[in-house]
Design a protein around this motif. Structure first.
Motif, PDB file in Angstrom:
ATOM      1  N   LEU A  89       0.715  -1.358  -0.232  1.00 35.38           N
ATOM      2  CA  LEU A  89      -0.323  -0.011   0.243  1.00 35.38           C
ATOM      3  C   LEU A  89       1.041   1.585   0.169  1.00 35.38           C
ATOM      4  CD1 LEU A  89      -2.739  -1.164   2.449  1.00 35.38           C
ATOM      5  CD2 LEU A  89      -2.883   0.127  -0.175  1.00 35.38           C
ATOM      6  N   PHE A  90       1.975   1.430   1.106  1.00 38.53           N
ATOM      7  CA  PHE A  90       2.912   2.104   0.866  1.00 38.53           C
ATOM      8  C   PHE A  90       3.740   2.817  -0.305  1.00 38.53           C
ATOM      9  CE2 PHE A  90       6.860   4.409   0.977  1.00 38.53           C
ATOM     10  CZ  PHE A  90       6.433   5.622   1.987  1.00 38.53           C
ATOM     11  N   ILE A  91       4.291   1.983  -1.157  1.00 37.89           N
ATOM     12  CA  ILE A  91       4.323   2.350  -2.891  1.00 37.89           C
ATOM     13  C   ILE A  91       3.840   2.736  -3.078  1.00 37.89           C
ATOM     14  CG2 ILE A  91       4.197  -0.189  -3.741  1.00 37.89           C
ATOM     15  CD1 ILE A  91       6.939   0.379  -4.878  1.00 37.89           C
ATOM     16  N   ALA A  92       2.546   2.053  -3.206  1.00 34.80           N
ATOM     17  CA  ALA A  92       1.559   3.038  -4.164  1.00 34.80           C
ATOM     18  C   ALA A  92       1.165   4.174  -3.589  1.00 34.80           C
ATOM     19  CB  ALA A  92      -0.153   1.844  -4.295  1.00 34.80           C
ATOM     20  N   HIS A  93       0.548   4.586  -2.973  1.00 35.46           N
ATOM     21  CA  HIS A  93       0.671   5.612  -2.297  1.00 35.46           C
ATOM     22  C   HIS A  93       2.047   6.713  -2.332  1.00 35.46           C
ATOM     23  CE1 HIS A  93       0.694   9.597   0.586  1.00 35.46           C
ATOM     24  NE2 HIS A  93       1.609   8.769   1.170  1.00 35.46           N
ATOM     25  N   ALA A  94       3.080   6.447  -2.845  1.00 31.29           N
ATOM     26  CA  ALA A  94       4.606   7.508  -2.239  1.00 31.29           C
ATOM     27  C   ALA A  94       4.160   7.635  -4.105  1.00 31.29           C
ATOM     28  CB  ALA A  94       4.886   6.752  -1.786  1.00 31.29           C
ATOM     29  N   CYS A  95       3.963   6.686  -4.428  1.00 28.29           N
ATOM     30  CA  CYS A  95       4.402   6.731  -5.993  1.00 28.29           C
ATOM     31  C   CYS A  95       3.617   7.483  -6.947  1.00 28.29           C
ATOM     32  CB  CYS A  95       4.432   5.713  -6.645  1.00 28.29           C
ATOM     33  SG  CYS A  95       5.857   4.433  -6.231  1.00 28.29           S
ATOM     34  N   ALA A  96       2.239   7.139  -6.695  1.00 31.05           N
ATOM     35  CA  ALA A  96       1.267   8.269  -7.100  1.00 31.05           C
ATOM     36  C   ALA A  96       1.176   9.469  -6.512  1.00 31.05           C
ATOM     37  CB  ALA A  96      -0.296   8.307  -6.452  1.00 31.05           C
ATOM     38  N   ARG A  97       2.094   9.384  -5.287  1.00 30.54           N
ATOM     39  CA  ARG A  97       2.378  11.394  -4.718  1.00 30.54           C
ATOM     40  C   ARG A  97       3.731  12.072  -5.740  1.00 30.54           C
ATOM     41  NH1 ARG A  97       0.557  12.749   1.684  1.00 30.54           N
ATOM     42  NH2 ARG A  97       1.348  15.001   1.493  1.00 30.54           N
ATOM     43  N   PHE A  98       4.833  11.098  -5.278  1.00 32.72           N
ATOM     44  CA  PHE A  98       6.016  11.618  -6.130  1.00 32.72           C
ATOM     45  C   PHE A  98       5.667  12.005  -7.087  1.00 32.72           C
ATOM     46  CE2 PHE A  98       9.606  11.185  -7.929  1.00 32.72           C
ATOM     47  CZ  PHE A  98      10.949  12.024  -6.710  1.00 32.72           C
ATOM     48  N   ALA A  99       4.450  11.243  -8.161  1.00 29.74           N
ATOM     49  CA  ALA A  99       4.130  11.871  -9.224  1.00 29.74           C
ATOM     50  C   ALA A  99       3.531  12.792  -9.797  1.00 29.74           C
ATOM     51  CB  ALA A  99       4.110  10.041 -10.867  1.00 29.74           C
ATOM     52  N   GLY A 100       3.396  13.193  -8.293  1.00 32.85           N
ATOM     53  CA  GLY A 100       1.862  14.221  -8.141  1.00 32.85           C
ATOM     54  C   GLY A 100      -0.007  13.988  -8.482  1.00 32.85           C
ATOM     55  N   TYR A 101       0.310  12.940  -8.785  1.00 36.04           N
ATOM     56  CA  TYR A 101      -1.715  11.979  -8.322  1.00 36.04           C
ATOM     57  C   TYR A 101      -1.729  12.074 -10.092  1.00 36.04           C
ATOM     58  CZ  TYR A 101      -1.418  11.520  -3.782  1.00 36.04           C
ATOM     59  OH  TYR A 101      -1.111  11.168  -2.463  1.00 36.04           O
ATOM     60  N   PRO A 102      -0.977  11.933 -11.486  1.00 33.62           N
ATOM     61  CA  PRO A 102      -2.149  12.684 -13.119  1.00 33.62           C
ATOM     62  C   PRO A 102      -3.035  11.747 -12.746  1.00 33.62           C
ATOM     63  CG  PRO A 102       0.632  10.835 -12.607  1.00 33.62           C
ATOM     64  CD  PRO A 102       0.195  11.078 -10.989  1.00 33.62           C
ATOM     65  N   ALA A 103      -3.384  10.968 -12.533  1.00 39.43           N
ATOM     66  CA  ALA A 103      -4.516   9.801 -13.005  1.00 39.43           C
ATOM     67  C   ALA A 103      -5.334  10.946 -12.396  1.00 39.43           C
ATOM     68  CB  ALA A 103      -4.278   8.632 -12.081  1.00 39.43           C
ATOM     69  N   ARG A 104      -5.753  11.773 -11.300  1.00 33.74           N
ATOM     70  CA  ARG A 104      -6.671  12.841 -10.812  1.00 33.74           C
ATOM     71  C   ARG A 104      -6.722  13.502 -12.289  1.00 33.74           C
ATOM     72  NH1 ARG A 104      -5.079  14.896  -4.898  1.00 33.74           N
ATOM     73  NH2 ARG A 104      -5.104  12.681  -4.255  1.00 33.74           N
ATOM     74  N   ARG A 105      -6.471  14.187 -12.767  1.00 33.60           N
ATOM     75  CA  ARG A 105      -5.930  14.729 -14.582  1.00 33.60           C
ATOM     76  C   ARG A 105      -6.600  14.352 -15.402  1.00 33.60           C
ATOM     77  NH1 ARG A 105      -2.805  17.084 -11.292  1.00 33.60           N
ATOM     78  NH2 ARG A 105      -1.189  15.730 -12.137  1.00 33.60           N
ATOM     79  N   MET A 106      -6.962  12.709 -15.298  1.00 31.62           N
ATOM     80  CA  MET A 106      -7.237  12.104 -16.920  1.00 31.62           C
ATOM     81  C   MET A 106      -8.647  11.579 -16.260  1.00 31.62           C
ATOM     82  SD  MET A 106      -3.612  11.433 -18.431  1.00 31.62           S
ATOM     83  CE  MET A 106      -2.725  11.225 -17.040  1.00 31.62           C
ATOM     84  N   LYS A 107      -9.313  10.918 -17.316  1.00 27.87           N
ATOM     85  CA  LYS A 107     -10.327  10.165 -17.055  1.00 27.87           C
ATOM     86  C   LYS A 107      -9.834   8.538 -17.389  1.00 27.87           C
ATOM     87  CE  LYS A 107     -14.108  12.230 -16.944  1.00 27.87           C
ATOM     88  NZ  LYS A 107     -14.624  12.099 -15.578  1.00 27.87           N
ATOM     89  N   VAL A 108      -9.557   7.803 -16.030  1.00 26.82           N
ATOM     90  CA  VAL A 108      -9.054   6.556 -16.355  1.00 26.82           C
ATOM     91  C   VAL A 108     -10.481   5.199 -15.942  1.00 26.82           C
ATOM     92  CG1 VAL A 108      -7.351   4.793 -14.953  1.00 26.82           C
ATOM     93  CG2 VAL A 108      -7.329   7.428 -14.611  1.00 26.82           C
ATOM     94  N   ILE A 109      -9.553   4.151 -17.054  1.00 26.95           N
ATOM     95  CA  ILE A 109     -10.370   2.964 -17.669  1.00 26.95           C
ATOM     96  C   ILE A 109     -10.106   2.104 -16.904  1.00 26.95           C
ATOM     97  CG2 ILE A 109     -11.959   2.024 -18.931  1.00 26.95           C
ATOM     98  CD1 ILE A 109     -12.930   4.902 -20.256  1.00 26.95           C
ATOM     99  N   ALA A 110      -9.936   0.972 -16.239  1.00 27.49           N
ATOM    100  CA  ALA A 110      -9.790  -0.109 -15.895  1.00 27.49           C
ATOM    101  C   ALA A 110     -10.367  -1.344 -16.466  1.00 27.49           C
ATOM    102  CB  ALA A 110      -9.021  -0.349 -14.623  1.00 27.49           C
ATOM    103  N   VAL A 111     -10.290  -2.438 -16.941  1.00 29.48           N
ATOM    104  CA  VAL A 111     -10.561  -3.474 -17.897  1.00 29.48           C
ATOM    105  C   VAL A 111      -9.780  -4.802 -17.091  1.00 29.48           C
ATOM    106  CG1 VAL A 111     -11.323  -4.795 -19.508  1.00 29.48           C
ATOM    107  CG2 VAL A 111     -10.969  -2.158 -19.942  1.00 29.48           C
TER     108      VAL A 111
END
Length: 474
Positions: A89-111
């Motif tokens: 969980l930590f590495i998922a959180h830390a990598c998203a935070r370090f990159a600036g949470y880019p997924a928040r500013r795009m539409k994401v579709i997961a299949v």
């Protein structure tokens, strides 16, 4: 670049040694990727324990070590040790935070689903592009922006680990990408690779037989798939798959169905006039893609006009033809997928249907006999061969497959060498016959006990067709 204190803000942890105002230049769980200023997450994996690589990480410049256990060797005083409840969980959180949470500013579709993930993600990407967007498609066959494959230094995995995914999304955002379409494998979901990646739409295609052993059983596999419904804003679900319907019955996430289900938002009948790719399963894949676009806000009429232009990705019912002989390369490596492609080809093949296939090593053994039975049921002739045996004995795998034939069968031949098996199938085909080469699809390598070797079903079949023409001419 962030300070370690910013990375740890609002995250449950215990810190000792070093300092929390240290500058962080990167995050990884792979000690060989550590550079000066990196945080090394010493996670316990399925095969190796990251703690045995701590000293290597320090020697390469790590400024902080993250663990979720307390039984560590003594570390230098200037190295910050961070103890967290869960490294995954930590590495998922830390990598998203370090990159600036880019997924928040795009539409994401997961299949997700046992079969069809690659086809559906590519269909969605093609529809989005036709409607004026700039999508990235991330999955088994690679990374594609606007339908063009790009180079990106990452492992060949269906669902990328967080330390690769979020920097990629950051890069895509800088390139003007508006939509992210990715494959969410059961292993990726179970290992929390997509946690802290905000997903707008989740798509559940089907539940079949695959990866049971890797998860520890069928229930664990289904629960891994089910996690997606807890991570998204909206679910798109196959209304024809009873297990899929049951999996979302208790979810609080809004659900849209596709297929023959009376509740389906995009029924099968709306697709029939425009879609030209053969096979009911491909029609279902197209309906899943269309449903995602409708959920995004596009009208069904706008989406429908581009369905006739959809193309299958590499290695999915990929066709070669020469002198009346058709050869199909398909990734089908599960019973459901093999049955779907065999059923489709058997209805459009006017001559013999010759099937070449094997099963992967170190994977679910229970499916092997079932796939053998299906191959004989639909095919005129079957050649059983090696697939990706990995560390298993290829002959033992073939033996498991042969159990599905119920004894001797004159229509079945065993040729251990995959290249020779493909060539034999192509050379034995007459005009009007079809050859199916199943299991590896787009793959360009073969995984054996001797290592990973270059191998392409497509290239071997293409060469065999050319040589067949030359020999026939002589």
């Amino acid at each position: 670049m962030l300070l370690l204190t910013e990375l740890l803000k609002d995250w449950p942890c215990t810190v000792s040694g070093g300092g929390i105002r240290t500058s962080v230049t990167g995050i990884t769980e792979n000690s060989s990727r550590v550079q000066k200023g990196f945080v090394f997450v010493a996670r316990k994996g399925g095969r190796n324990d990251g703690t045995i690589y701590i000293q290597q990480a320090i020697d390469q410049g790590a400024v902080a070590i993250v663990v979720d256990r307390t039984d560590l060797i003594s570390l230098p005083d200037d190295i910050t040790v961070v103890i967290v409840p869960d490294c995954k969980l930590f590495i998922a959180h830390a990598c998203a935070r370090f990159a600036g949470y880019p997924a928040r500013r795009m539409k994401v579709i997961a299949v997700t689903g046992t079969n069809g993930k690659t086809t559906v993600t590519h269909f969605i990407g093609q529809l989005l592009q036709s409607l004026g967007n700039r999508p990235v498609v991330i999955g088994t066959t690679g990374i594609f922006i606007d339908g063009v494959k790009i180079d990106y230094d990452s492992p060949q995995m269906t669902t990328l680990p967080a330390e690769y995914l979020h920097p990629l999304l950051q890069k895509c955002e800088g390139m003007g990408v508006t939509h992210v379409v990715l494959e969410a494998s059961s292993l990726g979901l179970a290992s929390r690779r997509l946690d802290y990646c905000e997903i707008d739409i989740g798509i559940l295609l089907n539940i079949g037989t695959d990866h049971y052993e890797e998860h520890g059983g069928k229930l664990a596999y289904i629960l891994a798939k089910k996690r997606l419904s807890q991570m998204v804003t909206m679910m798109v679900v196959n209304g024809e798959d009873e297990q899929c319907v049951q999996m979302v019955q208790d979810t609080t996430t809004p659900v849209v169905y596709f297929g023959m289900n009376p509740l389906a938002g995009v029924p099968v009948s709306d697709l029939e006039k425009n879609f030209v790719i053969p096979g009911h399963y491909n029609r279902m894949n197209a309906l899943a893609a269309m449903s995602a676009l409708v959920v995004l806000g596009y009208s069904l009429d706008d989406v429908m006009q581009y369905c006739g232009q959809l193309q299958l990705p590499e290695g999915r019912l990929q066709q070669l033809e020469r002198d009346g002989v058709k050869v199909y390369i398909d990734y089908a490596h599960t019973p459901d997928a093999l049955q779907a492609v065999l059923c489709t080809l058997s209805t459009c093949c006017y001559g013999k249907l010759i099937t070449v296939f094997g099963c992967g090593g170190n994977r679910d053994k229970g499916k092997r006999a079932e796939m053998g039975e299906l191959a004989v049921l639909y095919s005129s002739n079957v050649i059983v061969t090696s697939d990706n045996p990995r560390n298993e004995d290829p002959l033992a795998i073939i033996g498991d497959i042969l159990e599905g034939f119920g004894g001797d069968c004159s229509a079945v031949e065993v040729i251990l060498d995959r290249k020779n098996a493909i060539r034999k199938a192509v050379f034995s085909a007459a005009p009007g016959d079809s050859v199916l080469i199943a299991g590896k699809g787009h793959e360009k390598t073969q995984q054996t006990a001797d290592g990973i070797l270059p191998f392409s079903d497509f290239e071997v079949a293409k060469r065999a067709l050319f040589e067949k023409t030359f020999l026939d001419f002589k």
